[in-house]
Design an enzyme around this catalytic site. Structure first.
Site, mmCIF file in Angstrom:
data_model
loop_
_atom_site.group_PDB
_atom_site.id
_atom_site.type_symbol
_atom_site.label_atom_id
_atom_site.label_comp_id
_atom_site.label_asym_id
_atom_site.label_seq_id
_atom_site.Cartn_x
_atom_site.Cartn_y
_atom_site.Cartn_z
ATOM 1 N N GLU A 62 -19.553 30.212 -16.934
ATOM 2 C CA GLU A 62 -18.641 31.005 -15.941
ATOM 3 C C GLU A 62 -19.733 31.047 -14.998
ATOM 4 O O GLU A 62 -18.783 30.864 -13.989
ATOM 5 C CB GLU A 62 -18.211 32.580 -16.924
ATOM 6 C CG GLU A 62 -17.542 33.210 -16.136
ATOM 7 C CD GLU A 62 -15.713 32.530 -15.682
ATOM 8 O OE1 GLU A 62 -15.427 31.421 -16.043
ATOM 9 O OE2 GLU A 62 -14.967 33.012 -15.031
ATOM 10 N N GLU A 87 -16.508 26.339 -8.096
ATOM 11 C CA GLU A 87 -15.052 26.639 -7.723
ATOM 12 C C GLU A 87 -15.106 27.340 -6.211
ATOM 13 O O GLU A 87 -13.826 26.382 -5.758
ATOM 14 C CB GLU A 87 -14.211 27.017 -9.021
ATOM 15 C CG GLU A 87 -14.179 28.176 -8.820
ATOM 16 C CD GLU A 87 -13.797 28.515 -9.981
ATOM 17 O OE1 GLU A 87 -12.275 28.190 -10.132
ATOM 18 O OE2 GLU A 87 -13.961 29.703 -10.853
ATOM 19 N N ASN A 102 8.847 20.683 -10.174
ATOM 20 C CA ASN A 102 7.218 21.287 -9.997
ATOM 21 C C ASN A 102 7.858 21.041 -11.624
ATOM 22 O O ASN A 102 8.368 20.394 -12.396
ATOM 23 C CB ASN A 102 6.846 22.337 -10.968
ATOM 24 C CG ASN A 102 7.632 23.622 -9.343
ATOM 25 O OD1 ASN A 102 7.299 23.247 -8.509
ATOM 26 N ND2 ASN A 102 6.987 25.298 -10.154
ATOM 27 N N GLY A 103 6.063 20.417 -12.192
ATOM 28 C CA GLY A 103 5.679 19.091 -13.271
ATOM 29 C C GLY A 103 5.892 17.664 -12.625
ATOM 30 O O GLY A 103 5.383 17.625 -11.997
ATOM 31 N N LYS A 130 -17.284 29.347 -11.472
ATOM 32 C CA LYS A 130 -17.533 30.298 -10.325
ATOM 33 C C LYS A 130 -17.715 30.098 -9.315
ATOM 34 O O LYS A 130 -17.253 30.361 -8.130
ATOM 35 C CB LYS A 130 -17.901 31.805 -11.125
ATOM 36 C CG LYS A 130 -17.297 33.049 -11.510
ATOM 37 C CD LYS A 130 -15.025 33.163 -11.086
ATOM 38 C CE LYS A 130 -14.816 32.126 -11.071
ATOM 39 N NZ LYS A 130 -14.021 32.118 -12.925
ATOM 40 N N HIS A 166 -34.643 19.088 -22.469
ATOM 41 C CA HIS A 166 -34.027 17.544 -22.688
ATOM 42 C C HIS A 166 -33.552 16.783 -21.414
ATOM 43 O O HIS A 166 -33.298 15.930 -21.990
ATOM 44 C CB HIS A 166 -33.165 17.307 -24.131
ATOM 45 C CG HIS A 166 -34.269 18.274 -25.178
ATOM 46 N ND1 HIS A 166 -34.647 17.815 -26.011
ATOM 47 C CD2 HIS A 166 -33.680 19.771 -25.330
ATOM 48 C CE1 HIS A 166 -35.187 18.808 -26.986
ATOM 49 N NE2 HIS A 166 -34.611 19.846 -26.204
ATOM 50 N N CYS A 197 2.474 23.311 -8.468
ATOM 51 C CA CYS A 197 3.687 23.848 -6.996
ATOM 52 C C CYS A 197 4.475 25.212 -7.651
ATOM 53 O O CYS A 197 4.326 25.937 -8.460
ATOM 54 C CB CYS A 197 5.114 22.538 -7.618
ATOM 55 S SG CYS A 197 3.501 21.060 -7.160
ATOM 56 N N ARG A 215 -1.060 29.773 -5.752
ATOM 57 C CA ARG A 215 -0.955 29.354 -6.989
ATOM 58 C C ARG A 215 -2.135 27.892 -6.917
ATOM 59 O O ARG A 215 -2.142 26.421 -7.316
ATOM 60 C CB ARG A 215 0.023 28.863 -7.396
ATOM 61 C CG ARG A 215 1.023 29.400 -7.781
ATOM 62 C CD ARG A 215 2.432 29.358 -8.117
ATOM 63 N NE ARG A 215 2.739 28.467 -9.551
ATOM 64 C CZ ARG A 215 3.146 28.834 -10.500
ATOM 65 N NH1 ARG A 215 3.717 29.769 -10.522
ATOM 66 N NH2 ARG A 215 3.513 27.358 -11.065
ATOM 67 N N LYS A 227 -3.834 27.709 -9.664
ATOM 68 C CA LYS A 227 -4.075 28.945 -10.363
ATOM 69 C C LYS A 227 -3.226 28.433 -11.936
ATOM 70 O O LYS A 227 -3.888 29.043 -12.481
ATOM 71 C CB LYS A 227 -3.278 29.978 -9.372
ATOM 72 C CG LYS A 227 -3.491 31.559 -10.460
ATOM 73 C CD LYS A 227 -4.395 31.629 -10.354
ATOM 74 C CE LYS A 227 -4.958 32.925 -10.813
ATOM 75 N NZ LYS A 227 -6.460 33.111 -11.544
ATOM 76 N N TRP A 239 1.725 21.146 -4.381
ATOM 77 C CA TRP A 239 0.412 20.452 -5.128
ATOM 78 C C TRP A 239 0.577 18.930 -5.423
ATOM 79 O O TRP A 239 0.777 18.600 -6.508
ATOM 80 C CB TRP A 239 -0.297 21.454 -6.218
ATOM 81 C CG TRP A 239 -1.113 21.024 -5.865
ATOM 82 C CD1 TRP A 239 -2.231 21.801 -5.863
ATOM 83 C CD2 TRP A 239 -1.993 20.588 -7.398
ATOM 84 N NE1 TRP A 239 -3.609 21.596 -6.291
ATOM 85 C CE2 TRP A 239 -3.384 20.232 -7.043
ATOM 86 C CE3 TRP A 239 -2.072 19.802 -8.058
ATOM 87 C CZ2 TRP A 239 -4.581 20.036 -7.980
ATOM 88 C CZ3 TRP A 239 -2.699 18.766 -9.239
ATOM 89 C CH2 TRP A 239 -4.067 19.343 -9.211
HETATM 90 C C1 F6R Z 1 -11.441 29.473 -12.929
HETATM 91 C C2 F6R Z 1 -9.976 29.741 -13.897
HETATM 92 C C3 F6R Z 1 -9.417 28.602 -14.619
HETATM 93 C C4 F6R Z 1 -8.757 28.994 -15.201
HETATM 94 C C5 F6R Z 1 -7.698 27.546 -16.186
HETATM 95 C C6 F6R Z 1 -7.268 28.127 -16.721
HETATM 96 O O1 F6R Z 1 -11.521 30.668 -12.779
HETATM 97 O O2 F6R Z 1 -9.173 30.612 -13.392
HETATM 98 O O3 F6R Z 1 -10.775 27.569 -14.770
HETATM 99 O O4 F6R Z 1 -9.356 29.896 -16.609
HETATM 100 O O5 F6R Z 1 -7.488 27.209 -15.417
HETATM 101 O O6 F6R Z 1 -6.150 29.120 -16.927
HETATM 102 P P1 F6R Z 1 -5.536 29.640 -18.031
HETATM 103 O O7 F6R Z 1 -6.078 31.275 -18.164
HETATM 104 O O8 F6R Z 1 -4.000 30.559 -17.019
HETATM 105 O O9 F6R Z 1 -5.060 28.928 -19.153
#
Ligand code: F6R
Length: 611
Positions: A484, A491, A101-102, A488, A507, A2, A27, A606, A75
């Site tokens: 990673e 997501e 938010n929260g 990427k 395995h 949010c 976000r 985000k 959100w």
């Molecule tokens: C993936 C991504 C997330 C963040 C994770 C941690 O592309 O961005 O997996 O890495 O949510 O977020 P932070 O770094 O803000 O603690």
């Protein structure tokens, strides 16, 4: 997650709220709403879907006149993402409106208590109890601040709240606990509140970071702070260095692409200030050689991509410094009652500095009296403020939900720390330091080269836009890179993808390989080259199509791989920084090709400020 934007001043509030909320779209959200006092009443408008819908509904805010208001992008956590559950929420006669938010964790019991007192609820949200409880206390004392304080004593959980009282339309209230909130001191009687600095930059860079349980009271011309006893609090003003253009797309089709192209700069900005007279100097670490030698064990704790940099960090620290490193997902660490030695160092990595699990992991560690170091991108964020020491990654604002440049900056911070530790522990001598610094300094140009050769990947992805499953394999650091690369891809393209330590294939996983399955093999570690190539042969002989990412010169891999992406030669500890680039491009072009929302993938946020 949010977003909150509140405004009080001399201008029309609604357009400012909408514009501010648009800066928070990255976000992640599913509905939006604003409330504005129009001189007589507080008017509320909400809409599901994109902010555009709310803008159209209110004719870009023109149909909601008034110079004080609160805005929110939601959100969904409690209750469906529909119009009713969208914020702002309010009491029965709409005289108290709230954005939040929260999560209010005890909202069910509070709700029950209010129902017994005759209150009716019209939404499924946890937030509505805040508005209704404010009403309950306000009926008794007619004082907004006292009512807010009373409610704060009742609610449990995490919250950033913006509150407007119809009876006091010349004042805005805000309070936070475990969710970020920033007060912006605008010019000439225009003040703002936002959950994220990017929403303030157009108006001001002079801000106050609210601490837990601090209440901000804003009029057009004044900003005051109070604690939960109602006593005034003195706060220091801070200045945000980011400029607004850093948070704009600047001609790129997507923020993610722009941010990928910013990686060379990000690396220079994170690296250069820490290289002095040919040596690594991390002033913010503030540790002598002896203190470093005293560290028993390093724990790296993070979520998502930040966790992946931690996995790379483990290989780098252990390989370079011979110091034991444990890497944990913050959501596991916080509940597993981790065994921490009093000489241990806990490194929490976070782009946003607000990730709920990472923040809690930090707090648990601090409460146990163990030293904490935050590797954080957002200046003034909770983790940055609460960690004993903070090492900033100078990536600037990262808008795309999928991290790229912050990830790259985190890697640099870890390499620098490892070199510093290695020096103190005697595993890295002056010659090795000089050589590694020179390799680090070459990374930005090498990344530029990889980015500029993007066409090969762009052309290749077209064959895989309809893929159901894509696998990534690697060993050692290459396994961390594979994780990673896989994250990427999944997501932002919504293609199912898994990363495996290549040695694990036999395995169980190899049963998933069938004719045409794409396997991306990361092969940058010379010592493991032959091992991973033999895994490539195994999947290929079961019908897989293999794309390999390997170091320049490893041409023999062409006998096995169907497509090879070469990365420039670098120190074996730093290959993640280069090998990740083609994988970011791969994910990006698959996402674009499939018509996905690259910057705002579905269901993702985000900044994950709730568990
Ligand atoms: C993936 C991504 C997330 C963040 C994770 C941690 O592309 O961005 O997996 O890495 O949510 O977020 P932070 O770094 O803000 O603690």
């Amino acid at each position: 997650m949010c977003g909150i934007v509140d405004y009080i001043g001399k201008k029309q509030a609604a357009p400012i709220l909408l514009e501010g909320l648009s800066k928070l779209e990255y976000r992640g959200y599913d509905s939006a709403g604003i409330a504005v006092f129009d001189g007589e009443e507080i008017r509320v408008e909400k809409a599901t879907g994109r902010l555009k819908v709310l803008s159209e509904l209110t004719h870009d805010g023109e149909t909601m006149p008034g110079s004080v208001g609160i805005g929110h992008t939601r959100w969904a956590t409690h209750g469906e993402p529909n119009q009713v559950n969208a914020h702002p929420h309010y009491n029965k006669n709409k005289s108290i409106v709230v954005v939040h938010n929260g999560i209010i964790e005890n909202y069910l019991s509070l709700r029950q208590r209010l129902i017994q007192k005759g209150y009716e609820f019209s939404t499924e949200t946890d937030t509505e109890v805040v508005a209704q409880y404010l009403d309950y206390y306000y009926q008794k004392n007619h004082d907004p601040l006292t009512s807010i304080i009373k409610v704060l004593h009742r609610v449990e959980g995490a919250y950033a709240l913006g509150i407007l009282f119809k009876d006091h339309p010349d004042t805005l209230y805000a309070v936070r606990k475990d969710a970020p909130l920033i007060v912006g001191k605008g010019k000439e009687g225009n003040n703002l509140i936002a959950s994220d600095a990017t929403a303030l930059l157009k108006h001001t860079r002079d801000v106050y970071y609210l601490e837990n349980n601090e209440i901000a009271v804003l009029t057009a011309d004044s900003i005051g702070f109070f604690n939960v006893d109602g006593d005034p609090v003195e706060k220091e003003e801070s200045r945000i260095d980011w400029d607004e253009s850093a948070a704009e797309k600047g001609g790129y089709e997507h923020f993610m692409l722009k941010e990928m192209y910013e990686q060379p700069k990000t690396i220079r900005d994170t690296l250069n200030p820490r290289i002095k007279d040919g040596n690594v100097v991390i002033e913010e670490l503030g540790m002598t050689d002896e203190e470093i030698r005293n560290v028993g064990r390093i724990h790296i704790v993070a979520c998502g991509s930040a966790y992946h940099t931690g996995v790379t960090g483990k290989y780098v620290f252990e390989g370079m410094c011979r110091i034991p490193v444990e890497v944990d997902l913050a959501s596991e660490f916080r509940y597993r009652d981790p065994i921490l030695g009093e000489k241990d160092l806990v490194i929490v990595i976070s782009q946003s500095g607000e990730t709920a699990d990472s923040l809690e992991a930090l707090r648990i560690t601090k409460a146990a009296g163990i030293m904490t170091l935050g590797i954080v991108n957002v200046v003034g964020s909770s983790i940055a403020r609460e960690a004993d020491k903070v090492m900033y990654t100078w990536a600037g604002p990262e808008i795309a939900v999928a991290t790229t440049k912050a990830y790259s900056a985190q890697l640099i911070a870890l390499y620098l720390l490892a070199i510093r530790f290695g020096q103190a522990l005697g595993t890295v001598d002056a010659k090795a330091t000089a050589s590694m610094i020179s390799e680090l300094k070459r990374l930005p140009d090498q990344i530029e080269l990889l980015l500029n050769n993007k066409e090969k990947i762009q052309n290749f992805v077209n064959h895989y836009l309809a893929a159901q499953h894509i696998f990534f394999i690697g060993r050692g650091i290459d396994y961390a890179i594979a994780m990673e690369g896989s994250l990427k891809l999944k997501e932002i393209s919504y293609i199912h993808s898994e990363a495996y330590a290549a040695g694990e294939l036999k395995h169980g996983t190899i049963s998933l390989i069938e004719e045409g399955t794409l396997v991306n093999a990361i092969v940058t570690q010379d010592a493991l080259f032959a091992k991973t190539v033999s895994n490539m042969v195994e999947v290929k002989s079961r019908g897989a199509f293999v794309m390999a990412v390997t170091n320049e010169g490893n041409t023999e891999i062409e006998n096995t791989a169907d497509l090879v992406i070469y990365i420039p030669q670098t120190n074996r500890f730093f290959t993640d920084s280069l090998a990740i680039i083609p994988l970011q491009l791969f994910a990006y072009y698959v996402s674009v090709g499939r018509g996905c929302d690259v910057d705002k993938p579905r269901n993702l946020a985000k900044s994950v400020t709730v568990e």
